[in-house]
Write an enzyme that holds these catalytic residues in place. Structure first.
Site, PDB file in Angstrom:
ATOM      1  N   GLU A  98       0.836  -1.202   0.000  1.00 40.66           N
ATOM      2  CA  GLU A  98       0.000   0.000   0.000  1.00 40.66           C
ATOM      3  C   GLU A  98       0.872   1.253   0.000  1.00 40.66           C
ATOM      4  OE1 GLU A  98      -2.427   1.421  -0.905  1.00 40.66           O
ATOM      5  OE2 GLU A  98      -4.099   1.404   0.493  1.00 40.66           O
ATOM      6  N   ASP A 102      -4.077   5.442   6.327  1.00 41.73           N
ATOM      7  CA  ASP A 102      -4.596   6.599   7.048  1.00 41.73           C
ATOM      8  C   ASP A 102      -5.618   6.091   8.073  1.00 41.73           C
ATOM      9  OD1 ASP A 102      -5.342   9.154   7.796  1.00 41.73           O
ATOM     10  OD2 ASP A 102      -6.468   9.577   5.976  1.00 41.73           O
ATOM     11  N   LYS A 130       0.236   6.882   8.494  1.00 39.20           N
ATOM     12  CA  LYS A 130      -0.245   8.106   9.137  1.00 39.20           C
ATOM     13  C   LYS A 130      -1.045   7.670  10.366  1.00 39.20           C
ATOM     14  CE  LYS A 130      -1.962  11.259   5.997  1.00 39.20           C
ATOM     15  NZ  LYS A 130      -3.105  11.918   5.306  1.00 39.20           N
ATOM     16  N   PHE A 151      -1.989  16.068   4.458  1.00 34.44           N
ATOM     17  CA  PHE A 151      -2.214  15.444   3.158  1.00 34.44           C
ATOM     18  C   PHE A 151      -0.935  15.499   2.341  1.00 34.44           C
ATOM     19  CE2 PHE A 151      -3.961  14.662  -1.004  1.00 34.44           C
ATOM     20  CZ  PHE A 151      -4.855  13.649  -0.725  1.00 34.44           C
ATOM     21  N   ARG A 164       1.237  12.233  -8.685  1.00 42.00           N
ATOM     22  CA  ARG A 164       1.709  10.867  -8.429  1.00 42.00           C
ATOM     23  C   ARG A 164       3.137  10.679  -8.919  1.00 42.00           C
ATOM     24  NH1 ARG A 164      -2.749   7.617  -7.006  1.00 42.00           N
ATOM     25  NH2 ARG A 164      -4.706   8.093  -8.062  1.00 42.00           N
TER      26      ARG A 164
END
Ligand code: IMP
Ligand code: MG
Length: 178
Positions: A98, A102, A130, A151, A164
């Site tokens: 992954e 989050d 996170k 973020f 990305r």
């Protein structure tokens, strides 16, 4: 593109060292065994392509798409698998790869789903964690870097499908969101 970045959190060099560390941890844990890396699209592709090339352990790869629906930027806890694995994983050593964990909602759903396919073993490897965002607890076996509750974009992670392709992980300037 760089003019949109407030701060670089993890540099290209740090990413490289992190991936090498994770790969050697995995190589040590799976001596003499084969593994299947399962990447969650799309965010994991950059990390996964680096990780698989750093591994000495023989590995197959597969991908899934899991979407969590909700309002705005927070997931609702309802997860849908819109692309399933192409190959069976029964009796395989599976590592889910992954980009970032989050809330943990997506991952815990995916792990429970994959368990039903009776893999020989099932582990989780994430480039970024996170922990302050966690709602659903999930055990993470391999963690690249821990990031603050902000973020982040780059190295596979997007904001509105962009950024990305940044080779580092950074924080977007606040004006991009407004
Ligand atoms: P969760 O753990 O279910 O909340 O969902 C994790 C997914 O949300 C990740 O795979 C990312 O696609 C996305 N995500 C979470 N935090 C960030 C971020 O800081 N930047 C970009 N995408 C994020
Ligand atoms: Mg993702």
């Amino acid at each position: 593109m760089e003019q949109f970045i407030e701060k670089v959190l993890i540099s290209e060099q740090e990413i490289k060292q992190t991936v090498e560390r994770l790969a050697s941890q995995i190589d040590n844990d799976y001596k003499g065994e084969k593994i299947v890396l399962v990447g969650l699209l799309k965010g994991s592709v950059v990390f996964m392509s680096d990780l698989m090339r750093a591994l000495k352990t023989p590995c197959a790869i597969d991908f899934m798409v899991a979407s969590s629906y909700g309002c705005g930027t927070k997931s609702s806890g309802t997860v849908n698998i819109t692309k399933d694995l192409a190959q069976p994983i029964t009796d395989c050593n599976v590592i889910v790869v992954e980009d970032i964990i989050d809330s943990g909602t997506t991952l815990s759903y995916v792990l429970n789903y994959l368990k039903l396919k009776n893999p020989k073993s099932l582990k989780l490897c994430t480039m970024l964690d996170k922990p302050d965002g966690r709602i659903t607890q999930v055990h993470v076996d391999y963690i690249g870097q821990t990031v603050p509750n902000e973020f982040v974009v780059g190295y596979g992670l997007d904001y509105s499908e962009l950024y990305r392709n940044l080779p580092y992980v950074g924080i977007l300037k606040p004006e991009i969101y407004s």
